[in-house]
Design a protein around this motif. Structure first.
Motif, PDB file in Angstrom:
ATOM      1  N   ALA A 162       7.755 -21.493  40.697  1.00 29.93           N
ATOM      2  CA  ALA A 162       9.116 -20.957  40.764  1.00 29.93           C
ATOM      3  C   ALA A 162       9.488 -20.269  39.464  1.00 29.93           C
ATOM      4  O   ALA A 162      10.130 -19.208  39.461  1.00 29.93           O
ATOM      5  CB  ALA A 162      10.106 -22.085  41.069  1.00 29.93           C
ATOM      6  N   MET A 163       9.085 -20.845  38.343  1.00 27.59           N
ATOM      7  CA  MET A 163       9.383 -20.261  37.044  1.00 27.59           C
ATOM      8  C   MET A 163       8.645 -18.945  36.841  1.00 27.59           C
ATOM      9  O   MET A 163       9.208 -17.959  36.373  1.00 27.59           O
ATOM     10  CB  MET A 163       8.989 -21.238  35.940  1.00 27.59           C
ATOM     11  CG  MET A 163       9.743 -22.547  35.967  1.00 27.59           C
ATOM     12  SD  MET A 163       9.024 -23.708  34.783  1.00 27.59           S
ATOM     13  CE  MET A 163       9.975 -25.170  35.180  1.00 27.59           C
TER      14      MET A 163
ATOM     15  N   ALA B  53      10.297 -12.054  30.460  1.00 28.84           N
ATOM     16  CA  ALA B  53      11.453 -11.335  30.991  1.00 28.84           C
ATOM     17  C   ALA B  53      11.781 -10.121  30.124  1.00 28.84           C
ATOM     18  O   ALA B  53      12.164  -9.061  30.638  1.00 28.84           O
ATOM     19  CB  ALA B  53      12.655 -12.274  31.076  1.00 28.84           C
TER      20      ALA B  53
ATOM     21  N   THR C 128      15.024 -24.594  37.021  1.00 28.48           N
ATOM     22  CA  THR C 128      14.792 -23.159  36.956  1.00 28.48           C
ATOM     23  C   THR C 128      16.020 -22.405  36.471  1.00 28.48           C
ATOM     24  O   THR C 128      15.916 -21.238  36.097  1.00 28.48           O
ATOM     25  CB  THR C 128      14.355 -22.598  38.327  1.00 28.48           C
ATOM     26  OG1 THR C 128      15.305 -22.966  39.323  1.00 28.48           O
ATOM     27  CG2 THR C 128      12.993 -23.141  38.724  1.00 28.48           C
ATOM     28  N   GLN C 129      17.179 -23.045  36.455  1.00 29.01           N
ATOM     29  CA  GLN C 129      18.358 -22.376  35.895  1.00 29.01           C
ATOM     30  C   GLN C 129      18.178 -22.090  34.406  1.00 29.01           C
ATOM     31  O   GLN C 129      18.832 -21.211  33.836  1.00 29.01           O
ATOM     32  CB  GLN C 129      19.625 -23.228  36.115  1.00 29.01           C
ATOM     33  CG  GLN C 129      20.014 -23.402  37.576  1.00 29.01           C
ATOM     34  CD  GLN C 129      20.075 -22.088  38.330  1.00 29.01           C
ATOM     35  OE1 GLN C 129      20.760 -21.149  37.932  1.00 29.01           O
ATOM     36  NE2 GLN C 129      19.337 -22.011  39.430  1.00 29.01           N
TER      37      GLN C 129
ATOM     38  N   ASN D  53      15.787 -26.471  41.374  1.00 33.71           N
ATOM     39  CA  ASN D  53      16.822 -25.488  41.101  1.00 33.71           C
ATOM     40  C   ASN D  53      17.477 -25.721  39.750  1.00 33.71           C
ATOM     41  O   ASN D  53      17.725 -24.792  38.977  1.00 33.71           O
ATOM     42  CB  ASN D  53      17.887 -25.529  42.205  1.00 33.71           C
ATOM     43  CG  ASN D  53      18.955 -24.464  42.012  1.00 33.71           C
ATOM     44  OD1 ASN D  53      18.663 -23.274  42.036  1.00 33.71           O
ATOM     45  ND2 ASN D  53      20.196 -24.892  41.819  1.00 33.71           N
TER      46      ASN D  53
ATOM     47  N   ASP E  58       7.471 -16.901  39.104  1.00 37.13           N
ATOM     48  CA  ASP E  58       8.043 -15.879  39.977  1.00 37.13           C
ATOM     49  C   ASP E  58       9.365 -15.355  39.436  1.00 37.13           C
ATOM     50  O   ASP E  58       9.647 -14.153  39.501  1.00 37.13           O
ATOM     51  CB  ASP E  58       8.251 -16.444  41.386  1.00 37.13           C
ATOM     52  CG  ASP E  58       6.937 -16.753  42.083  1.00 37.13           C
ATOM     53  OD1 ASP E  58       5.892 -16.241  41.627  1.00 37.13           O
ATOM     54  OD2 ASP E  58       6.964 -17.506  43.075  1.00 37.13           O
ATOM     55  N   LYS E  59      10.174 -16.245  38.886  1.00 37.81           N
ATOM     56  CA  LYS E  59      11.506 -15.850  38.441  1.00 37.81           C
ATOM     57  C   LYS E  59      11.456 -14.857  37.292  1.00 37.81           C
ATOM     58  O   LYS E  59      12.234 -13.901  37.251  1.00 37.81           O
ATOM     59  CB  LYS E  59      12.305 -17.095  38.026  1.00 37.81           C
ATOM     60  CG  LYS E  59      13.740 -16.763  37.611  1.00 37.81           C
ATOM     61  CD  LYS E  59      14.598 -18.006  37.476  1.00 37.81           C
ATOM     62  CE  LYS E  59      16.030 -17.623  37.130  1.00 37.81           C
ATOM     63  NZ  LYS E  59      16.921 -18.787  37.077  1.00 37.81           N
ATOM     64  N   VAL E  60      10.557 -15.058  36.348  1.00 38.35           N
ATOM     65  CA  VAL E  60      10.502 -14.162  35.178  1.00 38.35           C
ATOM     66  C   VAL E  60       9.542 -12.998  35.369  1.00 38.35           C
ATOM     67  O   VAL E  60       9.489 -12.092  34.537  1.00 38.35           O
ATOM     68  CB  VAL E  60      10.134 -14.929  33.890  1.00 38.35           C
ATOM     69  CG1 VAL E  60      11.187 -15.969  33.577  1.00 38.35           C
ATOM     70  CG2 VAL E  60       8.757 -15.566  33.993  1.00 38.35           C
TER      71      VAL E  60
ATOM     72  N   TYR F 106       8.942 -17.715  28.797  1.00 35.06           N
ATOM     73  CA  TYR F 106       9.718 -17.147  29.894  1.00 35.06           C
ATOM     74  C   TYR F 106      10.546 -15.959  29.411  1.00 35.06           C
ATOM     75  O   TYR F 106      10.581 -14.907  30.042  1.00 35.06           O
ATOM     76  CB  TYR F 106      10.661 -18.210  30.479  1.00 35.06           C
ATOM     77  CG  TYR F 106       9.993 -19.393  31.105  1.00 35.06           C
ATOM     78  CD1 TYR F 106       8.942 -19.238  32.004  1.00 35.06           C
ATOM     79  CD2 TYR F 106      10.415 -20.681  30.798  1.00 35.06           C
ATOM     80  CE1 TYR F 106       8.332 -20.339  32.585  1.00 35.06           C
ATOM     81  CE2 TYR F 106       9.808 -21.790  31.377  1.00 35.06           C
ATOM     82  CZ  TYR F 106       8.771 -21.610  32.269  1.00 35.06           C
ATOM     83  OH  TYR F 106       8.171 -22.703  32.841  1.00 35.06           O
TER      84      TYR F 106
END
Length: 312
Positions: free
Chosen positions: A279-280, A253, A12-13, A9, A282-284, A249
Motif C-alpha cells: 500500500a505504501m 514522492a 498509510t496516512q 489506513n 503504491d501510494k508514493v 517515501y
C-alpha cells in the motif's frame, strides 16, 4: 478484517508526509531510545524465557508468544553494555519486532510511550559519536536526546547473514550489461550501504552512495539542473525508507513530482516488513519493493531491470 484495514489506513496516512511514530524505551539508565512503530508488533511484560543450545551471542532465550518461538535479544548486552540480570527480568519488557523478514524480541528495561514526529526533526548522529556507536539518528524530546538505534548494525554483529551472490547469477547480470550501469543507493545505515555497495559492485555496477533522502534529492536536483536525464543516468535508485531529515517515501514522492526526474526507476529497500508495504509503495509511486537484505534477490531485480531496458 475491518480492524486490519483500519490499521493499514491509519499507517498509510503517514506515507509521503515525512512523518513517523517512535516507540520510546530505556535500557539500564536515563538515556531514551527509539524504534519506528512500523517495525513493532507488540510490547509485552517479559515472559519466561527458555534457554536453548547454541544461541547467538546476546540472545537471552526464546519466548513462546502466540504459538511462536521468538528469540529474545538482550539489547543492552548486544550493544556492549551490561546484560540485564535475572533478578530484573520480571520487571523488564520485550518489544516484539519484525526486521528483515525475521520476528525478534528486544529485551529492554522500560517502555515509555509512542510519539508522532517528523523526519525533518530526526538528524544524523553527531560527528563526534565515532564509528563504534550504534546510532543511526537522533532527535530531541522535551530537552532530552533520543537515540534511534542502527538495528541493521546490531543484527549484523549478533546474527550475521551471508552477503554472497550465486556466482551463476553474477555472471548472468554481467552478461546482461551492454554498457556501464549506475545505481544510486540511499540509506542512513553504514552497514546497509556497505552491503548494497559490495553486492552491486560485484555485479559490475557503478554505485553512488547517499546518507538520506534529503542528501539524495539535492544530488538529483543538481544533476537535473545540469541537464542530465535522471532516468537515463541511473539503472535504478535504491532507497531505504527510514532515514533522518527525509524518508524514502517522501524522496520517491518528490522524484515523481519533478518532471525532470519522474521517469526514474525507484526501488524501496527496507527492513520494514509486513502487510503495509505494498500500500505504501503504491501510494508514493515506487516501481518496486525489496525487503533487506537478500543478495540473490537484489541481483535478480537488477537482472530484471536490465532485461526490461533491453526489451524497450
Amino acid at each position: 478484517m475491518a480492524s486490519v484495514l483500519d490499521s493499514v489506513n491509519q499507517r498509510t496516512q503517514l506515507v509521503g508526509k515525512n512523518r513517523l511514530e517512535l516507540l520510546l524505551f530505556r535500557l539500564d539508565g536515563e538515556q531514551i531510545y527509539g524504534l519506528n512503530v512500523f517495525k513493532v508488533r507488540e510490547v509485552i511484560q517479559c515472559p519466561k524465557l527458555t534457554a536453548m543450545p547454541k544461541l547467538k551471542a546476546g540472545v537471552k532465550g526464546v519466548a513462546h508468544i502466540r504459538g511462536s518461538a521468538i528469540p529474545v535479544l538482550d539489547l543492552s548486552s548486544a550493544m556492549g553494555r551490561g546484560a540485564i540480570d535475572d533478578a530484573a527480568m520480571q520487571d523488564s519488557f520485550v518489544i516484539v519486532t519484525e526486521y528483515n523478514q525475521q520476528v525478534l524480541g528486544f529485551l529492554v528495561n522500560k517502555v515509555e510511550r509512542i510519539i508522532n514526529t517528523n523526519w525533518e526533526e530526526i538528524h544524523p548522529p553527531p560527528r563526534g559519536a565515532g564509528k563504534d556507536n550504534y546510532l543511526t539518528a537522533v532527535t530531541e524530546l522535551d530537552g532530552n536526546l533520543v537515540e534511534i538505534l542502527d538495528v541493521e548494525k546490531i543484527l549484523a554483529e549478533v546474527a550475521p547473514r551471508s552477503e554472497e551472490v550465486d556466482p551463476n547469477l553474477v555472471e548472468q547480470v554481467r552478461e546482461s550489461q551492454s554498457q556501464s550501469q549506475h545505481v544510486l543507493v540511499v540509506d542512513d545505515s553504514v552497514v546497509a550501504r556497505k552491503q548494497l555497495e559490495r553486492c552491486l559492485t560485484g555485479l559490475g555496477v557503478e554505485v553512488t552512495l547517499k546518507n538520506n533522502g534529503k542528501e539524495a534529492l539535492d544530488y538529483l536536483i543538481g544533476l537535473a539542473e545540469s541537464g542530465q536525464s535522471i532516468a537515463d543516468a541511473f539503472l535504478m535508485i535504491i532507497s531505504d525508507i527510514e532515514m533522518p531529515e527525509m524518508d524514502g517515501y517522501t524522496l520517491t514522492a518528490s522524484i515523481r513530482a519533478d518532471d525532470r526526474m519522474k521517469g526514474a526507476y525507484v526501488m524501496l529497500h527496507t527492513s520494514l516488513s509486513g502487510m503495509f508495504n505494498q500500500a505504501m509503495v503504491d501510494k508514493v509511486g515506487a516501481n518496486d519493493f525489496l525487503a533487506k537484505f537478500q543478495p540473490d534477490e537484489l541481483a535478480s531485480r537488477v537482472k530484471q531491470r536490465l532485461e526490461q531496458l533491453g526489451a524497450s
